[in-house]
Design an enzyme around this catalytic site. Sequence first.
Site, PDB file in Angstrom:
ATOM      1  N   HIS A  14       0.829  -1.206   0.000  1.00  0.00           N
ATOM      2  CA  HIS A  14       0.000   0.000   0.000  1.00  0.00           C
ATOM      3  C   HIS A  14       0.865   1.258   0.000  1.00  0.00           C
ATOM      4  O   HIS A  14       0.617   2.208  -0.770  1.00  0.00           O
ATOM      5  CB  HIS A  14      -0.906  -0.046   1.237  1.00  0.00           C
ATOM      6  CG  HIS A  14      -1.920   1.042   1.298  1.00  0.00           C
ATOM      7  ND1 HIS A  14      -2.660   1.288   2.428  1.00  0.00           N
ATOM      8  CD2 HIS A  14      -2.322   1.965   0.396  1.00  0.00           C
ATOM      9  CE1 HIS A  14      -3.481   2.297   2.207  1.00  0.00           C
ATOM     10  NE2 HIS A  14      -3.293   2.735   0.986  1.00  0.00           N
ATOM     11  N   GLU A  27       2.384   1.725  -3.373  1.00  0.00           N
ATOM     12  CA  GLU A  27       1.409   2.295  -4.314  1.00  0.00           C
ATOM     13  C   GLU A  27       1.406   3.817  -4.226  1.00  0.00           C
ATOM     14  O   GLU A  27       1.370   4.515  -5.241  1.00  0.00           O
ATOM     15  CB  GLU A  27       0.018   1.735  -4.020  1.00  0.00           C
ATOM     16  CG  GLU A  27      -1.098   2.365  -4.841  1.00  0.00           C
ATOM     17  CD  GLU A  27      -2.373   2.546  -4.041  1.00  0.00           C
ATOM     18  OE1 GLU A  27      -2.947   3.652  -4.073  1.00  0.00           O
ATOM     19  OE2 GLU A  27      -2.809   1.575  -3.374  1.00  0.00           O
ATOM     20  N   HIS A  28       1.427   4.344  -3.007  1.00  0.00           N
ATOM     21  CA  HIS A  28       1.466   5.795  -2.822  1.00  0.00           C
ATOM     22  C   HIS A  28       2.801   6.382  -3.272  1.00  0.00           C
ATOM     23  O   HIS A  28       2.842   7.429  -3.939  1.00  0.00           O
ATOM     24  CB  HIS A  28       1.255   6.137  -1.341  1.00  0.00           C
ATOM     25  CG  HIS A  28      -0.160   6.070  -0.901  1.00  0.00           C
ATOM     26  ND1 HIS A  28      -0.826   7.160  -0.393  1.00  0.00           N
ATOM     27  CD2 HIS A  28      -1.055   5.049  -0.866  1.00  0.00           C
ATOM     28  CE1 HIS A  28      -2.054   6.817  -0.069  1.00  0.00           C
ATOM     29  NE2 HIS A  28      -2.215   5.530  -0.334  1.00  0.00           N
ATOM     30  N   GLU A  52      -4.448   6.990   7.095  1.00  0.00           N
ATOM     31  CA  GLU A  52      -5.519   6.330   6.339  1.00  0.00           C
ATOM     32  C   GLU A  52      -5.915   5.025   7.011  1.00  0.00           C
ATOM     33  O   GLU A  52      -7.107   4.724   7.173  1.00  0.00           O
ATOM     34  CB  GLU A  52      -5.066   6.070   4.912  1.00  0.00           C
ATOM     35  CG  GLU A  52      -6.106   5.339   4.071  1.00  0.00           C
ATOM     36  CD  GLU A  52      -5.595   4.896   2.710  1.00  0.00           C
ATOM     37  OE1 GLU A  52      -6.308   4.146   2.035  1.00  0.00           O
ATOM     38  OE2 GLU A  52      -4.477   5.300   2.334  1.00  0.00           O
TER      39      GLU A  52
END
Length: 986
Positions: free
Chosen positions: A76, A79-80, A172
Site C-alpha cells: 500500500h 502504491e502511494h 488512512e
Amino acid sequence: MTSLTDQNNPGLNAGDTIGGYRVLRVAPLREINAVFYELDHGATGARHIHISNKDTENTFGVGFKTVPSDSTGVAHILEHTVLCGSRKFPVRDPFFSMLKRSLNTFMNAFTASDWTMYPFSTQNRKDFYNLMDVYLDAAFYPNIGRLNFKQEGHRLEQEEDRLVYKGVVYNEMKGAMSSPDQVMSRSLLNALYPDTTYSNNSGGDPADIPSLTHEQLVAFHRRHYHPSNAFFFTYGTLPLRDHLAVIEDRVLRNFERIDPKTDVPAQPRWQAPKTVRYPYPLAPNEAPEKKYQACVAWLTADITDSFELLALSLLNEILLGNSASPLRKALIDSGLGSALSDGTGFDADNRDTMFACGLRDVTASAAPQVEKIVFDTLNGLVRDGIDPELAEAAIHQLEFHRKEVTNTPYPYGLKLLLSFSGTWFHDGDPLSILEFDQNLQQINDERANGPFFENLIRRHFLDNPHRVRFTLAPDQEMARKEEERVAAELAAIQSGLTGTETEQIRADADALAALQEEGEDLSVLPTLELEDIPPLTLSVPAGPSRGTFPATWYEQPTSGIFYFSAAAGLGRLPEPLVHLIPFFCYALTKCGTARRDYTEISRLLDRYTGGMGLSAHARTRFDNSGKCLPFVTFSSKALVRNQGKMFELLDEFLREFSFGDMNRLKTLFLEYRAALESSVVRNGHSLAISLASRNFSVPRHLDEIWKGVHQLKTIKAITDTGEEAFRAAADDLATIGRHLFTRDNLKIALIGEADALAAAISPLDALMGGLPAGNTDGFGSPDLAPGSDIPREGWSTSTAVSFVASSFETVRMGHEDAPALSVISKMLRSLYLHREIREKGGAYGGFSLYNMEDGLFCFGSYRDPHVVSTLRVYENAGEFITSGAYTEEDVKEAILQVCADIDHPDSPGQAARKAFYRDLIGLTDEARNQYKAGLLKLSREQVMAVAEKYFGKTTRPQAVAVISDEEKLKAANEQLGADALTLHRI
C-alpha cells in the site's frame, strides 16, 4: 460483432508477432460486440490483454502481483510512493499533477490483498498516451525517495516535547481500522488464511506500519514491479499495435526476464472447523450489548476454476441475492440481528475463494445460534431441494448484468478488467470469465440431470471442514489502549534517542517541509490544451410523444435493455412526513404489496427485471427563482423480452403498495439503521459537509434530513421507541404513497430502442390510466424553512481520525462569476489544500467543492489526523487564492479539470436519464453550453477578480462541522477558545 472482424485492428490473428509480442489468442465477445486479444512478451514474460470495441472511453491498466509477508503495509505504501516522482517526470506528485493536465474520466490506483493496479480512462487519444507515459514511468522507474516514503508511509516528528507518528497511509489505515466493516473483512482473511499472504493486512496495520524501512520498500518494488510480474490491459477503439509499441519502447526493452517469486500457494486445508473472536473499537458512550457480529465462513474453490466460480456466484445469488433468498430470509427472520454481517457473500478475489454469511448487531453469545440457522437452512435445501425459480432468477440476473453496459461505479473497460483480473493474476483463463456460455451450459445440463446446486452446497459447505465460526466483538477500551500503547512506544523511542538521532528527526522534518514548499517545474509533464476540449456539451434530444398520457421518449441504442424512469413531486407533502421519505424509498419494493408478500415480489423482481428502486432528491431549480424542487425518482430496467412483466410490477407497486406487514417493516427499519450506522466513518467527509451546509437553503436542509446524520437520528428514534412507533410509521408511509402516486404527480421517461418503445405505449397507457388523479402541484416548492443559525459544531463517533468541513454561500450557475468559482475550487484543491492537508498534515485527502446549482462553496478533509490546523488551512485559503500565486497555466489546468467533469461519458441509457432530470430542474443545453463557453474564456485576471470578491477581506458567514472522536473534539475546543464547537453525539 459475429466474427473476428475488428476494424480497430484489421488483420491481427492468433500466432502473429508484433515487436517482441506473440498473439496467443483472438476471440469474439459477442455479447458486448468486442474482440478479445491475449498476448505475451517473449523477452520479459509480461502479459497483455486487449479488448477492442467501439467504446471511445479507452482504458489502460497495469497490475502487479504484490504478496506482502507482514502487515507493515509495504504494498500500500509503495502504491502511494511510486506516484511521488519518477525518472522521466521528477516532480513531487506527477499523478496528482496529471489530474490537472488531462481530460481523464478515471485515474486511480488500487491495492488489494495480493495485487496492485494502476488504471486510467480517457476519451482523448493524446490524453491516453500522455497518461500512459506517466503511469509507465511511475510504475517502472519511480524515484522512491526517502522523504516521499516518510510523507506517504510513516515518520517520526517532534511536536512540542513529544514524538508523534505521521504519514498519509498511517493515518488512512488508522481511519480504516476504526470502521467495523474494514476490521471484519480483514479479520476474516486472517482467520481463514493463516498460512498465506492473506493473513496479513495488505493495507497496513497501524501497529506494524512504523516498522517498515525505506530499504524494504525499495526491495519490494525491485522484485514485484518488474515486467515479469506485470499484467497490462488496454480497452477501447485505439489500435493495439500503438499501445504495444509504446509499452515496449518505454519499458520492456530495458528489462530481462526474472522469476519474481510471487506465486500464491493454496491455503492448506483444515481437517476440523475453528471458532475465532476478533475485537473492534467501540466508543465508550455507545451501548455494546448488541454491537457484535457473528458469521460462518468457508474457504471454497480455487480462483482458476472458472466453472466452479460461476456456479458459486449463482449459488450466492440463490442463497442471499434478495429478500426471499432462503439463507438471507432465515437469518433476518430469526430476529437475532438487524442486518447481514459485513463481509457476507461469495468473495472471488483471492487464490482460494471464500463464502461468509451471518448477522450484525447481535449479542455476545449469538454465534452458535447463527451457525445453527445457517446449517439448518443449508441442510434443508439439500434435503428438500432448491426451488427451480430461484435458480432461474439467479441466471437471469447474470444474463442482465452481462448485457448491460454502464460506467458506474467504474468505466466499463475497468469493470471488465476487475471481473477477470483475479483469475488472470493466478494463471487462470480470463477468457472463460468473460465468455462463460460453455460453463453456463454445463451448469444447466447438470441441473437437468440432478440436484446440482444442492450438491454444490454439500461439497463446499456441509462437508467442508475449512470453516470458522466468527465473532466480531466490540471493545470500548480498545481505542484507549491503542493510544496508550502508541504513547508508551513513542516515549520509549524518545528516551533511547541519541542527540544525533534527535537532530536527524528534526532535519528530516525540515527537509520534508522544504520539499513540500519547493517550487517545481511541471513543464516536464505532458498536458492537453484548451483547444483539445470539445466546445459543446453532449445533448440527448427526446423523441416525439407517443400514447395517451404525457411522457418523454428517448430512442437510444441500449443493447436490448428497456429503461423506465419516473419522478414524483414532493412539494406539497405534509412536513411531518418529510423525514420518512428516504425510508419510504428504501422499503417500498422490499415490503410486498396488497396482492403479494415480500418474498414473492422479491422473486419476481429478480426473475424479470434488472432492478427497481426509488431515491429522494432535493434540487434547486436552474431558473431565476432558484426555488427548491423535491422529488422521488422511481426507476426500473429490464431485458426487452421482459418489459411487459416489468410494467405489471410497476403497476402493482404504484397502485397496491402496502406497509401492513409489521414484522417485515420492523426488519427493514433495523436493516436501514444498520446501513446508516456503518456508513458514518466511511462517508464522514460527506456527512460533515451536509451538517455544515444544512441551514443555507431548503434543498440543503432537506439533504441533511434525508441523507445526513439527522436521518440516522430519525431512524434511531423510531427503532428505539418500539411497536407503537412502527405502527405509526406504517400509517405515515401509506399516506406518503397515496400522496405521491397519482396520475398528475408523475413525470415519466422511457428509454430504449425503437421496437421496445413501440411496445411500451400500451402498457404505459394502462399504468397511467389506472392511477387516481390529483395532487397537481407536487412539483411546487415545499413550505419548509432551514434553521437560522450558521452551524459551528462537532459530532462525535467511534473513529481514530477526523472529517472537517466548512461551507459558505457564493452565487449560482447563471451568474457570470460561476465559471471562475468552479476553477477556483479546482485550484484551491490542487495548489493549496493538497499540500497543506495531505502532504503536510498527513490526511488522506483535502478538497474544495463549488456547487453551481445552489452556489455553495465547501471545504472538506478525509481521514484527517487534525481538526484545528485544518480549520486554519480553510481560513487561510482566501489569502492564498487572492494572492495571485499561480499562473495562466494553473488556470488552464483547472479549466481542464472542470471540463473533464462536465464531459464525463455516459452509456446511452444513463445519458437519456440525465437529460430527463436536467429538463425537470430546468437546466437547459443552452445554459450548459453558455457556462462551458465562459469556462473556456477565463483568464488569470478574471479568476483573481472573482477570488477577491468571494475570498477577500469581506467576511462571509462560514459554517463548520467536524466528525471525530469525542476526546479529539474536546481537545480541539481547548485550542479554539471563543471559537469552540458546539458538541453533539451521532
